[in-house]
Design an enzyme around this catalytic site. Structure first.
Site, PDB file in Angstrom:
ATOM      1  N   SER A 141       0.783  -1.139   0.067  1.00  0.00           N
ATOM      2  CA  SER A 141      -0.006  -0.050   0.125  1.00  0.00           C
ATOM      3  C   SER A 141       0.968   1.290  -0.158  1.00  0.00           C
ATOM      4  O   SER A 141       1.957   0.981   0.209  1.00  0.00           O
ATOM      5  CB  SER A 141      -0.932   0.035   1.211  1.00  0.00           C
ATOM      6  OG  SER A 141      -1.558   1.295   1.348  1.00  0.00           O
ATOM      7  N   TYR A 154      -2.332  -1.261  10.357  1.00  0.00           N
ATOM      8  CA  TYR A 154      -2.581  -1.156   8.581  1.00  0.00           C
ATOM      9  C   TYR A 154      -1.114  -1.068   8.263  1.00  0.00           C
ATOM     10  O   TYR A 154      -0.699  -1.781   7.244  1.00  0.00           O
ATOM     11  CB  TYR A 154      -3.601  -0.342   8.139  1.00  0.00           C
ATOM     12  CG  TYR A 154      -3.717  -0.548   6.647  1.00  0.00           C
ATOM     13  CD1 TYR A 154      -4.563  -1.591   6.214  1.00  0.00           C
ATOM     14  CD2 TYR A 154      -3.393   0.276   5.765  1.00  0.00           C
ATOM     15  CE1 TYR A 154      -4.712  -1.828   4.864  1.00  0.00           C
ATOM     16  CE2 TYR A 154      -3.774   0.082   4.344  1.00  0.00           C
ATOM     17  CZ  TYR A 154      -4.404  -0.940   3.969  1.00  0.00           C
ATOM     18  OH  TYR A 154      -4.364  -1.331   2.575  1.00  0.00           O
TER      19      TYR A 154
END
Length: 269
Positions: A141, A154
């Site tokens: 990401s 995350y």
């Protein structure tokens, strides 16, 4: 890498980027084994892919289950004969400051976002080594490059995917298996709406956070999927998806400690 007549396994293929990757591969004549914890979503993607004349199967799979992942290569080989590409796309989101996030929720996210990638790679690597040319593609990401506040869990998982992928690439150098790590920026999927949040978070704060996150997810998923597949075709070791990912990557490189102060000012502006 020529994709026609190859076989690709994709996790998280029931929607979003996973579905977009599947359709871009199908357009190129690549056969597909599509896995998702939501079997109906995987089936929908498979039926779309079949319109391009490829063989596409769908499978219910929880990448957090050791036993399910361990058994999955045999299922795919029975349906497709072999595997050339493994795309570890399945992932979940978890918002909240570290002190707000429970240990159980933190572990839940890591089991899917990181350990799921490791499990799938361990399970399929022997199969991939049987291909003439193979590739592992792991979805990290933009938060595997930078670490904003409120994204401790995350970001930790996506940095872990990045580190694992880079080390694995070095270990497999000179073999038939290449490794690609993908850093999508703001892609318009349902991940923000589906994010798990800390228990007791004020509803108004939750809604505000979701609106801000959703506003940053601008790139259509099908565009992101096409960029990723083009990168696979070109044997790219690293794929940055979107101008936001490219800009942030440069900013982090030149200001590895102070980048967040610069980004925070830009966001407020």
């Amino acid at each position: 890498m020529k994709l026609a007549q190859r076989v690709a396994v994709i996790t998280g293929a029931g929607g979003g980027i996973g579905r977009a990757i599947a359709i871009s591969l199908a357009r190129r004549g690549c056969h597909l084994a599509l896995a998702d914890i939501d079997e109906s979503g995987a089936k929908f993607t498979a039926l779309q892919a079949r319109e391009f004349g490829v063989r596409a199967t769908w499978h219910q799979l929880d990448v957090a289950s050791r036993d399910a992942v361990r058994a999955f290569p045999d299922t795919v080989r029975a349906a497709h004969g072999g595997v050339d590409i493994l795309i570890n796309n399945a992932g979940v989101a978890l918002g909240g400051m570290f002190e707000q996030v429970s240990e159980e929720d933190f572990d839940w996210l890591m089991e899917i976002n990181f350990h799921g990638v490791v499990r799938m790679t361990r399970a399929f690597l022997p199969v991939l080594k049987g291909s003439q040319q193979a590739r592992i593609v792991n979805l990290s990401s933009i938060y595997g490059i930078i670490s904003p506040p409120g994204q401790a869990a995350y970001s930790a998982s996506k940095f872990a995917v990045r580190g694992f992928s880079n080390a694995l690439r070095h270990e497999l150098a000179g073999t038939n298996v290449g490794v690609t790590v993908v850093h999508p920026g703001g892609v318009n999927t349902a991940i923000a709406q589906n994010a798990r949040l800390p228990a007791g978070a004020p509803p108004a704060e939750v809604e505000r956070g979701r609106k801000i996150a959703q506003a940053m997810l601008r790139m259509p998923a099908d565009q992101a999927g096409e960029i990723i597949v083009q990168g696979i075709e070109r044997d790219r070791a690293r794929i940055l998806v979107g101008n936001d990912a490219k800009i942030v990557s440069l900013l982090e490189r030149f200001a590895p400690v102070s980048y967040w102060n610069l980004l925070r000012k830009a966001i407020r502006a």
